[in-house]
Motif scaffolding. Sequence first.
Motif, mmCIF file in Angstrom:
data_model
loop_
_atom_site.group_PDB
_atom_site.id
_atom_site.type_symbol
_atom_site.label_atom_id
_atom_site.label_comp_id
_atom_site.label_asym_id
_atom_site.label_seq_id
_atom_site.Cartn_x
_atom_site.Cartn_y
_atom_site.Cartn_z
ATOM 1 N N PRO A 58 0.678 10.987 10.164
ATOM 2 C CA PRO A 58 0.429 12.144 9.287
ATOM 3 C C PRO A 58 -0.866 12.038 8.489
ATOM 4 O O PRO A 58 -1.311 13.022 7.913
ATOM 5 C CB PRO A 58 1.641 12.119 8.339
ATOM 6 N N LEU A 216 3.630 13.930 16.339
ATOM 7 C CA LEU A 216 2.640 14.263 15.299
ATOM 8 C C LEU A 216 1.248 13.747 15.644
ATOM 9 O O LEU A 216 0.344 13.750 14.801
ATOM 10 C CB LEU A 216 3.103 13.723 13.936
ATOM 11 N N LEU A 235 1.734 18.047 9.215
ATOM 12 C CA LEU A 235 1.341 16.696 8.783
ATOM 13 C C LEU A 235 1.596 16.526 7.287
ATOM 14 O O LEU A 235 2.039 15.455 6.843
ATOM 15 C CB LEU A 235 -0.130 16.431 9.124
ATOM 16 N N GLY A 407 7.833 19.264 9.684
ATOM 17 C CA GLY A 407 7.117 17.978 9.593
ATOM 18 C C GLY A 407 7.959 16.946 8.854
ATOM 19 O O GLY A 407 8.031 15.776 9.242
#
Length: 476
Positions: A58, A216, A235, A407
Amino acid sequence: MAKSQIKLHYKNVMADVIGDEHGITTAQFDALAEHTLPLIAQINNERTAGKTPYRDLPYKTETAENVRELVAEIKEGCEVFVVLGIGGSALGNIALQTALNPSMYNLDGTQRRGPRLFVFDNVDPAQFASFLDWVEDKLDNTMFNVISKSGRTAETASQFMIVRQLLMDRLGPEGLRDHVVATTDADKGTLRTIAMDANLRCLEVPDGVGGRFSVLSAVGLLSAAMCGIDIDGLLAGARDMDARVSRESFRENPAALNAAIHYHFYTHGKRNSVIMPYSCALKDMADWYRQLWAESLGKRFDLKGSEVCVGPTPIKALGATDQHSQVQLYREGPNDKLFTFLQVDHHGQQLKIGPAPDCAAELGYLAGKDLGSLLNNEKRGTEYALLRDKRPCLTVLFDRVSAHTVGQFIYFFEVTTSLAGALFGINPYDQPAVELGKEATFALMGKEGNYKDDYTYAQFANDIRAETNVDENFLV
Ligand code: PA5
């Protein structure tokens, strides 16, 4: 405005609710806290030592930047975007698209913020041929994203070889170069070699990040960004969750609680983990979770090398649909399951149920109500019914399904998986058992050379055939 946080509600696994025989007692909870606490520190240390690079995805703003630049380069004129991949190289892409774009996205241009998206994660000839027939006259406006970390996965390689041939025949080598993006290992592997040879555009699967932990990264972000999904929001949501799942406090760390509760029930006769979203948007998140949980936790050996054959079985169900398919079993069948509901407060649309026909006054109780409130009350009703039968229930609460909450969810379950791996004492990052079937397929498809030592693929193929040929004596 503060962004909403998803929350884990765990009251309904406790003995106070479902009794001492099936619920977690205070003493058991305290013991779980004591057992889990050092493992939170352990996985935090592993992260700091660079052993779990998925934890840092992230924060890789340059990946998002590369993806955005690529999207700016290829999006114009792109009407069809096709992902070729399998397992961790496909399930995250599918889950993001289902969660964050309208369900009629591919059918209705007014609901689309990018090209149509197709993700092919199988090698069914009828399905793929039908698609190729459809896409054949749209190749000029089609991009293919072939995703494979290893580059040698037979399913993805064969899909790609079909598409490559089609592009070469119709558009020539330049067409191949212009219409394919390869997402693969930065330096090595078959797909990297092919990409270099054909001068394809490339994105990287980061080193040390396994497929099922890679959504991700560029693996999941390119198709999402192409289709208008807010990848920065995804993210940011994961970073938000990172702060919570890194807390070295059992009761304040949702991943620690989730992992410990799953571990407790597995070791107390509830070896199945049902995930049941009450939201069609989240239904493919259940598929993504199923792979993450199964491949990560289903292991024969523990870290000391002892044979343990552990692993909770993940099961996906969809509320309210599966109330009419599975709930009979869930309530009256064996009490061997832990349930995790995904509940969404605001579904993004309000849809009022029309008036009841005069001849059906008994339907009047539905008239004028919001369809979302029916769905959410069905969840409550099912949870209540399961609790009556002493079935433990967790709920992950979403205020709404957004890039930010999705996320969070992804990161929450990834870290839960790491912690569950630590609790089971196994390595959650490998998948040795998948290899034999892959190698067997290579052998049966005629791969040359040696499989192991001086045992050739040809001999291996003969041995497989001897065991799997249909035996007429056992055919009815
Ligand atoms: O999680 C995993 O590692 C697997 O599911 C892989 O993603 C899957 O086998 C596909 O592998 P690859 O990306 O190397 O083609």
